[in-house]
Design an enzyme around this catalytic site. Structure first.
Site, PDB file in Angstrom:
ATOM      1  N   LYS A  87       0.853  -1.190   0.000  1.00 54.27           N
ATOM      2  CA  LYS A  87       0.000   0.000   0.000  1.00 54.27           C
ATOM      3  C   LYS A  87       0.890   1.242   0.000  1.00 54.27           C
ATOM      4  CE  LYS A  87      -4.307   1.003   2.414  1.00 54.27           C
ATOM      5  NZ  LYS A  87      -5.017   0.803   3.677  1.00 54.27           N
TER       6      LYS A  87
HETATM    7  O1  G3P Z   1      -7.475   1.745   5.539  1.00 51.61           O
HETATM    8  C1  G3P Z   1      -7.852   2.988   5.080  1.00 51.61           C
HETATM    9  C2  G3P Z   1      -9.232   3.451   5.460  1.00 51.61           C
HETATM   10  O2  G3P Z   1     -10.168   2.424   5.299  1.00 51.61           O
HETATM   11  C3  G3P Z   1      -9.316   4.159   6.758  1.00 51.61           C
HETATM   12  O3  G3P Z   1     -10.618   4.335   7.229  1.00 51.61           O
HETATM   13  O4  G3P Z   1     -12.256   5.002   8.953  1.00 51.61           O
HETATM   14  O5  G3P Z   1      -9.829   5.636   9.222  1.00 51.61           O
HETATM   15  O6  G3P Z   1     -11.251   6.755   7.531  1.00 51.61           O
HETATM   16  P1  G3P Z   1     -11.002   5.494   8.295  1.00 51.61           P
END
Ligand code: G3P
Length: 217
Positions: A87
């Site tokens: 990633k």
């Molecule tokens: O892994 C990246 C993403 O899914 C993060 O989610 O909830 O931290 O915005 P969030």
């Protein structure tokens, strides 16, 4: 649409796996630190454990933004298991690194994507996945799913092979709308995924069937 779990929590991965509908896992440094994973060896071991639990791609994130460092980190991560997808953030050196990884047979997931322009760059660099962050766009007063729709349209028109991986999913409605928009994958914690099961009429119907079944005893 594939279901990935966005977590580094082994219990959640096990639970989703047991449902038989888990296609992969995505992680990020925040999720790893939440599980108390420490040190390079600890991080590598944790990724190895996840890869051994799940039959599907596991995204492991680099934290550098400099080309040489991204390559160094990405090579180490990719060596853990064939299912690891590196990633990489959408920064200038990240694009260059994704192209390098593509040319060297290492698959990438381009992260922190908030615009169609960034998604076009990911596809040009040959990323396996692009991760638009739906929930964080919603948090800033826009509609994250509209970005998924736009990326899906552009990739179709242009014939790009990069898969659209809707990330930062916060609720069941996000999942449904991303499926409707044509996302290839959605990644979320276990809760929104299990939220898809819920409907009050199902509960009412079950209670009635149970009560009526008693009458037939
Ligand atoms: O892994 C990246 C993403 O899914 C993060 O989610 O909830 O931290 O915005 P969030």
């Amino acid at each position: 649409m594939k279901f990935f779990l966005d977590t580094a929590n082994l219990a959640q991965i096990r639970e989703a796996n047991e449902l038989g509908i888990l296609d992969g896992v995505t992680t990020n440094p925040t999720l790893m630190s939440k599980e108390g994973v420490k040190g390079e060896a600890g991080v590598m071991n944790h990724y190895r454990t996840i890869c051994e639990m799940v039959h599907g791609d596991v995204s492991a994130e680099v934290f550098s933004t400099d080309f040489d460092e991204i390559i160094k980190e990405g090579k180490k991560l990719a060596a853990i298991h064939p299912n690891i997808v590196v990633k990489v953030p959408i920064v200038k050196d990240g694009v260059k690194a994704m192209k390098w990884f593509t040319d060297h047979g290492i698959r990438t997931n381009c992260t922190l994507v908030f615009s169609a322009g960034q998604a076009i760059l990911c596809a040009k660099a040959g990323a396996a996945y692009v991760s638009p962050f739906i929930g964080r766009i919603d948090d800033s007063g826009w509609d994250g799913v509209q970005l998924v729709e736009q990326i899906v349209r552009i990739y179709k028109v242009q014939g790009f092979k990069t898969q659209v991986l809707a990330a930062s999913i916060r609720n069941p409605n996000h999942i449904i709308r991303c499926a409707e928009a044509g996302a290839d994958v959605c990644t979320c914690p276990l809760e929104p995924l299990l939220g898809l099961l819920k409907h009050p009429l199902t509960d009412i119907g079950l209670a009635k069937f149970a009560a009526d079944a008693k009458k037939t005893e």
